[in-house]
Design a protein around this motif. Structure first.
Motif, PDB file in Angstrom:
ATOM      1  N   GLN A 540       0.822  -1.206   0.000  1.00 45.93           N
ATOM      2  CA  GLN A 540       0.000   0.000   0.000  1.00 45.93           C
ATOM      3  C   GLN A 540       0.858   1.258   0.000  1.00 45.93           C
ATOM      4  O   GLN A 540       0.395   2.314  -0.366  1.00 45.93           O
ATOM      5  N   ALA A 541       2.080   1.130   0.466  1.00 49.22           N
ATOM      6  CA  ALA A 541       2.942   2.313   0.554  1.00 49.22           C
ATOM      7  C   ALA A 541       4.134   2.204  -0.381  1.00 49.22           C
ATOM      8  O   ALA A 541       5.075   2.965  -0.257  1.00 49.22           O
ATOM      9  N   THR A 542       4.085   1.237  -1.275  1.00 53.43           N
ATOM     10  CA  THR A 542       5.219   0.994  -2.150  1.00 53.43           C
ATOM     11  C   THR A 542       4.751   0.966  -3.596  1.00 53.43           C
ATOM     12  O   THR A 542       3.615   0.610  -3.887  1.00 53.43           O
ATOM     13  N   CYS A 543       5.641   1.329  -4.499  1.00 56.54           N
ATOM     14  CA  CYS A 543       5.340   1.221  -5.919  1.00 56.54           C
ATOM     15  C   CYS A 543       4.885  -0.200  -6.210  1.00 56.54           C
ATOM     16  O   CYS A 543       5.535  -1.176  -5.819  1.00 56.54           O
ATOM     17  N   ALA A 544       3.778  -0.348  -6.906  1.00 57.58           N
ATOM     18  CA  ALA A 544       3.198  -1.672  -7.136  1.00 57.58           C
ATOM     19  C   ALA A 544       4.169  -2.585  -7.870  1.00 57.58           C
ATOM     20  O   ALA A 544       4.321  -3.759  -7.512  1.00 57.58           O
ATOM     21  N   ARG A 545       4.809  -2.075  -8.890  1.00 58.68           N
ATOM     22  CA  ARG A 545       5.723  -2.926  -9.667  1.00 58.68           C
ATOM     23  C   ARG A 545       6.923  -3.349  -8.811  1.00 58.68           C
ATOM     24  O   ARG A 545       7.350  -4.500  -8.879  1.00 58.68           O
ATOM     25  N   ARG A 546       7.436  -2.428  -8.002  1.00 59.06           N
ATOM     26  CA  ARG A 546       8.566  -2.782  -7.156  1.00 59.06           C
ATOM     27  C   ARG A 546       8.143  -3.828  -6.121  1.00 59.06           C
ATOM     28  O   ARG A 546       8.879  -4.757  -5.805  1.00 59.06           O
ATOM     29  N   ALA A 547       6.939  -3.685  -5.577  1.00 60.71           N
ATOM     30  CA  ALA A 547       6.443  -4.644  -4.600  1.00 60.71           C
ATOM     31  C   ALA A 547       6.255  -6.020  -5.232  1.00 60.71           C
ATOM     32  O   ALA A 547       6.561  -7.050  -4.619  1.00 60.71           O
ATOM     33  N   LEU A 548       5.761  -6.037  -6.462  1.00 63.00           N
ATOM     34  CA  LEU A 548       5.567  -7.314  -7.153  1.00 63.00           C
ATOM     35  C   LEU A 548       6.909  -7.998  -7.407  1.00 63.00           C
ATOM     36  O   LEU A 548       7.051  -9.208  -7.200  1.00 63.00           O
ATOM     37  N   GLN A 549       7.891  -7.223  -7.824  1.00 68.12           N
ATOM     38  CA  GLN A 549       9.216  -7.803  -8.048  1.00 68.12           C
ATOM     39  C   GLN A 549       9.777  -8.407  -6.760  1.00 68.12           C
ATOM     40  O   GLN A 549      10.300  -9.535  -6.763  1.00 68.12           O
ATOM     41  N   ALA A 550       9.676  -7.669  -5.651  1.00 65.34           N
ATOM     42  CA  ALA A 550      10.192  -8.178  -4.380  1.00 65.34           C
ATOM     43  C   ALA A 550       9.462  -9.447  -3.966  1.00 65.34           C
ATOM     44  O   ALA A 550      10.071 -10.405  -3.470  1.00 65.34           O
ATOM     45  N   HIS A 551       8.137  -9.463  -4.161  1.00 65.21           N
ATOM     46  CA  HIS A 551       7.353 -10.651  -3.811  1.00 65.21           C
ATOM     47  C   HIS A 551       7.798 -11.857  -4.620  1.00 65.21           C
ATOM     48  O   HIS A 551       7.961 -12.960  -4.070  1.00 65.21           O
ATOM     49  N   MET A 552       8.031 -11.673  -5.909  1.00 68.38           N
ATOM     50  CA  MET A 552       8.398 -12.794  -6.770  1.00 68.38           C
ATOM     51  C   MET A 552       9.812 -13.276  -6.470  1.00 68.38           C
ATOM     52  O   MET A 552      10.078 -14.484  -6.433  1.00 68.38           O
ATOM     53  N   LEU A 553      10.729 -12.358  -6.246  1.00 65.03           N
ATOM     54  CA  LEU A 553      12.106 -12.765  -5.936  1.00 65.03           C
ATOM     55  C   LEU A 553      12.167 -13.582  -4.657  1.00 65.03           C
ATOM     56  O   LEU A 553      12.983 -14.503  -4.528  1.00 65.03           O
ATOM     57  N   ALA A 554      11.296 -13.255  -3.707  1.00 62.64           N
ATOM     58  CA  ALA A 554      11.315 -13.954  -2.425  1.00 62.64           C
ATOM     59  C   ALA A 554      10.876 -15.408  -2.539  1.00 62.64           C
ATOM     60  O   ALA A 554      11.239 -16.234  -1.704  1.00 62.64           O
ATOM     61  N   GLY A 555      10.107 -15.728  -3.589  1.00 64.36           N
ATOM     62  CA  GLY A 555       9.578 -17.093  -3.675  1.00 64.36           C
ATOM     63  C   GLY A 555      10.028 -17.903  -4.859  1.00 64.36           C
ATOM     64  O   GLY A 555       9.564 -19.030  -5.064  1.00 64.36           O
ATOM     65  N   LEU A 556      10.944 -17.357  -5.668  1.00 67.55           N
ATOM     66  CA  LEU A 556      11.329 -18.040  -6.912  1.00 67.55           C
ATOM     67  C   LEU A 556      11.817 -19.465  -6.690  1.00 67.55           C
ATOM     68  O   LEU A 556      11.468 -20.379  -7.440  1.00 67.55           O
ATOM     69  N   ASN A 557      12.671 -19.657  -5.672  1.00 64.42           N
ATOM     70  CA  ASN A 557      13.294 -20.972  -5.514  1.00 64.42           C
ATOM     71  C   ASN A 557      12.311 -22.048  -5.085  1.00 64.42           C
ATOM     72  O   ASN A 557      12.676 -23.214  -4.989  1.00 64.42           O
ATOM     73  N   GLN A 558      11.047 -21.670  -4.843  1.00 70.82           N
ATOM     74  CA  GLN A 558      10.051 -22.671  -4.481  1.00 70.82           C
ATOM     75  C   GLN A 558       9.541 -23.425  -5.698  1.00 70.82           C
ATOM     76  O   GLN A 558       9.059 -24.550  -5.570  1.00 70.82           O
ATOM     77  N   TRP A 559       9.603 -22.803  -6.880  1.00 62.87           N
ATOM     78  CA  TRP A 559       9.043 -23.474  -8.062  1.00 62.87           C
ATOM     79  C   TRP A 559       9.993 -23.539  -9.261  1.00 62.87           C
ATOM     80  O   TRP A 559       9.645 -24.049 -10.304  1.00 62.87           O
ATOM     81  N   GLN A 560      11.216 -23.043  -9.075  1.00 58.90           N
ATOM     82  CA  GLN A 560      12.169 -23.160 -10.176  1.00 58.90           C
ATOM     83  C   GLN A 560      13.588 -23.318  -9.631  1.00 58.90           C
ATOM     84  O   GLN A 560      13.875 -22.932  -8.497  1.00 58.90           O
ATOM     85  N   GLN A 561      14.448 -23.921 -10.438  1.00 55.09           N
ATOM     86  CA  GLN A 561      15.837 -24.143 -10.066  1.00 55.09           C
ATOM     87  C   GLN A 561      16.716 -23.703 -11.229  1.00 55.09           C
ATOM     88  O   GLN A 561      16.734 -24.352 -12.277  1.00 55.09           O
ATOM     89  N   PRO A 562      17.442 -22.571 -11.097  1.00 52.90           N
ATOM     90  CA  PRO A 562      18.359 -22.193 -12.181  1.00 52.90           C
ATOM     91  C   PRO A 562      19.363 -23.312 -12.436  1.00 52.90           C
ATOM     92  O   PRO A 562      19.842 -23.966 -11.502  1.00 52.90           O
ATOM     93  N   GLY A 563      19.688 -23.541 -13.695  1.00 49.55           N
ATOM     94  CA  GLY A 563      20.646 -24.604 -14.002  1.00 49.55           C
ATOM     95  C   GLY A 563      20.871 -24.758 -15.490  1.00 49.55           C
ATOM     96  O   GLY A 563      20.062 -24.314 -16.311  1.00 49.55           O
ATOM     97  N   ASP A 564      21.963 -25.421 -15.835  1.00 52.90           N
ATOM     98  CA  ASP A 564      22.310 -25.616 -17.235  1.00 52.90           C
ATOM     99  C   ASP A 564      21.862 -26.997 -17.702  1.00 52.90           C
ATOM    100  O   ASP A 564      21.183 -27.741 -17.002  1.00 52.90           O
ATOM    101  N   THR A 565      22.274 -27.344 -18.930  1.00 47.98           N
ATOM    102  CA  THR A 565      21.846 -28.604 -19.536  1.00 47.98           C
ATOM    103  C   THR A 565      22.477 -29.823 -18.883  1.00 47.98           C
ATOM    104  O   THR A 565      22.014 -30.947 -19.091  1.00 47.98           O
ATOM    105  N   SER A 566      23.549 -29.628 -18.097  1.00 40.76           N
ATOM    106  CA  SER A 566      24.267 -30.793 -17.567  1.00 40.76           C
ATOM    107  C   SER A 566      23.374 -31.670 -16.693  1.00 40.76           C
ATOM    108  O   SER A 566      23.581 -32.893 -16.637  1.00 40.76           O
ATOM    109  N   LEU A 567      22.381 -31.088 -16.022  1.00 42.01           N
ATOM    110  CA  LEU A 567      21.535 -31.871 -15.125  1.00 42.01           C
ATOM    111  C   LEU A 567      20.685 -32.871 -15.909  1.00 42.01           C
ATOM    112  O   LEU A 567      20.681 -34.070 -15.612  1.00 42.01           O
TER     113      LEU A 567
END
Length: 605
Positions: A540-567
C-alpha cells in the motif's frame, strides 16, 4: 622443456660480469656509448660506490644479464620460454626479440631514473609466512599505507611502504616471532607509492613502442603471469611499477606449461631458493590452483566447495540474483572458512562494475569469471586470474588466463578457438553438454584444457539441498529445462535457463510477468487483487511494480531451479546406463564419473 630466468635488483655485486666483458667487447662498447660511462668499471671496480644505487643498479643488471644470456647460447644452452624478476624482465624480453639490446638499455635507464625519484620508502621481506598471513598483518594497520610488493614464493612475501611504517611492521613481526628483514633498496617499488612515476614511464614507453616486436618465445609477465604481447608491453611494463611482482604465479605458470628445467642467468644463483619452495608446495596449494581440469558452478555451500577443492576441482560461485551487498557478504563468509578460503572463484554477469572488481581483487579468490565485454577492467587489476566467457569470434583475442565457450550453443566457436590456440596462450574450457562421462571425454578428445560443469552437482551429497529437492531434480528431463522468468529485470522480461519444479506456480509467475508489463502493472489495487492473501501490507505504501518484483524474488526458488543442460543430460545418461546410482551421491563420485583423476588434459585451469 627449459626456461630462461633473469635475476632482478638485489643480485648486483662487485665483480659481476667479470668473465663476460672481454668476451663481448662490441656490446660493452655499445653499452658504454648509451650509458655515458664504463659499465665494466662500474661492475668490477665500483670506485664511486654507485653500484647499489638504483640509477646504476638496474642498467648494470640488464647489461650483465644480456651478456650472460649470449654466453649461455654460445655454450649451446637452448630454452623455450623466459621470465625475469622485476628489472630482469627486460633482459627476458630482449632474449625473446621483443626489444633490441640498445632499446632495452635505454628503457631500463629511464625506468631506473624514475624509480630512484621516489624517496622515503623501502621494502621488507617477511619470511616463513604465506600471502594470506602477510595480508592479515597489513590489514591490522590499514592506515599505515603498507602493501605487498612481491609474492616470491609461498614463504617469501615482500612488503613496501614508508620507512616509518616498515619500522613498525618489523617491530610487530619481532613481537609475534615472525622473521622479517629490511631490504637494501631505495624505494617502495611495485606498490601504489610509485604512482607519481607510472604515467611518465608509460609516456616514455609509448614513444619507444614503434620499435617493439612480437616476442619470438613466450615471456611470462611479472604483473599478471601471462605471456607478454607486443601491443600489451606499454601497459604491462608501466603498470608493473605500482603492482606486485607475481613471481610465484610466473613460475607456476611455467610449471603448468611443462617446464622442467630452469636456466638462471647470473651468478650466484639467487632464484633457486624461490623455485624450490614453489615446487615443493603441495599441488593443491599452488596458488590454490585445481589439479583436476574441472570447474563447477556451485551453490553457496562451503562443504561442497571444500569437497571440490579436496579432490582437485574448483567451485565458481554464481553472482546471479545477488546484489553487490549480498555478493560481498557471501565472499567474506566463504573466505572465513579455512578449508575454502582461496579455493573458489566468482562468476559475474551484467554490466561492468569497476568498484566491485577493485573490491574482489583485494579478496583471496582463485579466479574471477566475467563476460568478454568487461575486458578493459583487466588493466585495473592485473594480478587477478581472469576467466572470460566468449560468445563471438572477435572475443577470442581477449586478454585472459582462460576462455570459456559454451559447447552446446557455440561449438563452431570452440573449434575455432582450439585451432588458434598458441603456446602459453589462454587455456580453453568448454561449458554446456558436460553431463555424462562420454560428453566430458569428448571435450577432452577435442583438445579443451578443462570443462565447466553446472547443475549436475546439485545432486551431490554436499550441495546443501533437501534430499526431496535433489530427488525431484534427478527426474528432470529436457522438457523441464527452459528459459525461466527470473524477475531480476522484469521491465525487460529477463530470463535464466533452469528447471520447472512446480508447473502451476510457474504459469502464475508467467502471468504476473505479463501483468507487470501491462498498463495495470502500476496499480496497487490491481496488484492486491492479483496476489490475494499473499499480498504484503507494504504494497500500500510501495510502488506496485517494485512490490511485485520483491514478492516474486522472495519465492522463486520454491518453483524453479536455475541450471544448465548438464543436469538433464546426466539424468538421461544415468537412467540409461547407471540406474543404480544413488541420489544424492557423494561429490567425489560425481567428479570421478565426469572426469577421473587421470582424465587427459593439456593443463588444468
Amino acid at each position: 622443456m627449459k626456461a630462461w630466468l633473469f635475476q632482478g635488483q638485489g643480485s648486483q655485486r662487485k665483480g659481476m660480469g667479470a668473465a663476460l666483458f672481454a668476451r663481448f667487447p662490441a656490446l660493452v662498447a655499445e653499452a658504454d656509448a648509451v650509458l655515458g660511462y664504463s659499465i665494466e668499471r662500474l661492475c668490477l671496480e665500483d670506485p664511486e660506490q654507485q653500484l647499489n644505487l638504483t640509477t646504476f643498479t638496474q642498467p648494470a643488471i640488464y647489461v650483465v644479464s644480456w651478456l650472460g644470456y649470449l654466453a649461455a647460447r654460445e655454450d649451446g644452452v637452448v630454452a623455450s620460454v623466459a621470465a625475469g624478476h622485476s628489472v630482469g624482465e627486460y633482459a627476458a624480453l630482449t632474449a625473446a626479440g621483443a626489444l633490441d639490446f640498445s632499446l632495452g638499455l635505454r628503457i631500463v635507464i629511464e625506468r631506473a631514473r624514475l624509480m630512484a625519484q621516489v624517496q622515503g620508502g623501502g621494502l621488507v621481506a617477511v619470511l616463513g609466512q604465506d600471502r594470506q598471513r602477510v595480508q592479515a598483518l597489513l590489514d591490522e594497520r590499514p592506515d599505515a599505507g603498507l602493501a605487498i610488493a612481491n609474492i616470491n614464493s609461498p614463504t617469501q612475501i615482500i612488503v613496501g611502504g614508508t620507512l616509518a611504517a616498515l619500522e613498525q611492521l618489523l617491530e610487530h613481526c619481532t613481537a609475534q616471532g615472525i622473521r622479517a628483514i629490511a631490504l637494501k633498496v631505495s624505494g617502495p617499488f611495485h606498490t601504489a607509492h610509485m604512482a607519481a612515476v607510472e604515467q611518465p614511464f608509460r609516456d616514455f614507453l609509448h614513444r619507444m613502442s614503434g620499435a617493439f616486436r612480437e616476442p619470438a618465445l613466450p615471456v611470462i609477465a611479472n604483473v599478471h603471469a601471462r605471456p607478454h604481447t607486443r601491443d600489451g608491453l606499454v601497459e604491462a611494463l608501466s603498470t608493473h611499477l605500482t603492482h606486485p611482482v607475481q613471481w610465484q604465479q610466473v613460475v607456476e605458470r611455467m610449471l603448468a606449461e611443462g617446464v622442467e628445467d630452469f636456466v638462471e642467468i647470473g651468478q650466484p644463483a639467487i632464484l633457486g631458493g624461490m623455485l624450490k619452495a614453489i615446487r615443493e608446495q603441495p599441488a593443491i596449494e599452488r596458488s590454490n590452483a585445481p589439479t583436476r581440469p574441472v570447474l563447477v558452478i556451485a551453490p553457496d555451500a562451503p562443504v561442497l566447495l571444500s569437497e571440490l577443492a579436496r579432490h582437485g576441482a574448483m567451485g565458481l560461485i554464481d553472482s546471479h540474483g545477488l546484489d553487490k551487498k549480498q555478493l560481498k557478504a557471501r565472499v567474506l563468509r566463504l573466505s572465513a572458512e579455512p578449508q575454502v578460503c582461496g579455493r573458489f572463484g566468482i562468476r559475474l554477469h551484467g554490466r561492468a562494475d569497476p568498484a566491485l572488481i577493485d573490491w574482489l581483487a583485494g579478496q583471496t579468490l582463485a579466479c574471477i569469471e566475467v563476460p568478454a565485454h568487461w575486458q578493459p577492467l583487466r588493466e585495473r587489476c592485473p594480478g587477478v586470474r581472469w576467466q572470460v566467457r566468449v560468445e563471438c569470434i572477435d572475443e577470442l583475442e581477449a586478454d585472459a588466463d582462460a576462455l570459456v565457450i559454451a559447447a552446446d550453443t557455440h561449438l563452431p566457436l570452440l573449434l575455432a578457438a582450439l585451432a588458434r590456440r598458441k603456446p602459453c596462450g589462454p587455456k580453453i574450457g568448454a561449458s554446456g553438454l558436460i553431463g555424462s562421462p562420454a560428453s566430458a571425454q569428448a571435450m577432452f578428445d577435442m583438445g579443451v584444457d578443462f570443462v565447466v560443469c553446472g547443475s549436475v552437482f546439485l545432486l551431490g551429497s554436499e550441495a546443501g539441498l533437501p534430499v526431496e529437492r535433489q530427488q525431484q531434480l534427478a527426474g528432470m528431463t529436457q522438457a523441464e529445462h527452459r528459459p525461466l522468468t527470473d524477475w531480476r529485470y522484469p521491465e525487460f522480461a529477463s530470463r535464466t535457463p533452469g528447471y520447472v519444479l512446480d508447473s502451476l506456480r510457474n504459469e502464475q509467475a508467467e502471468a504476473l510477468q505479463a501483468f507487470y508489463l501491462s498498463d495495470s502493472g502500476g496499480d496497487q489495487a490491481a496488484l492486491r487483487d492479483r496476489l490475494g492473501d499473499a499480498a504484503n501490507p507494504a504494497t500500500q505504501a510501495t510502488c506496485a511494480r517494485r512490490a511485485l518484483q520483491a514478492h516474486m524474488l522472495a519465492g522463486l526458488n520454491q518453483w524453479q531451479q536455475p541450471g544448465d543442460t548438464s543436469l538433464w543430460l546426466f539424468n538421461h545418461w544415468r537412467q540409461r546406463c547407471r540406474p543404480e546410482l544413488p541420489i544424492p551421491m557423494p561429490t567425489e563420485q560425481l567428479l570421478n564419473l565426469l572426469c577421473p583423476p587421470l582424465c587427459p588434459s593439456r593443463t588444468t585451469p
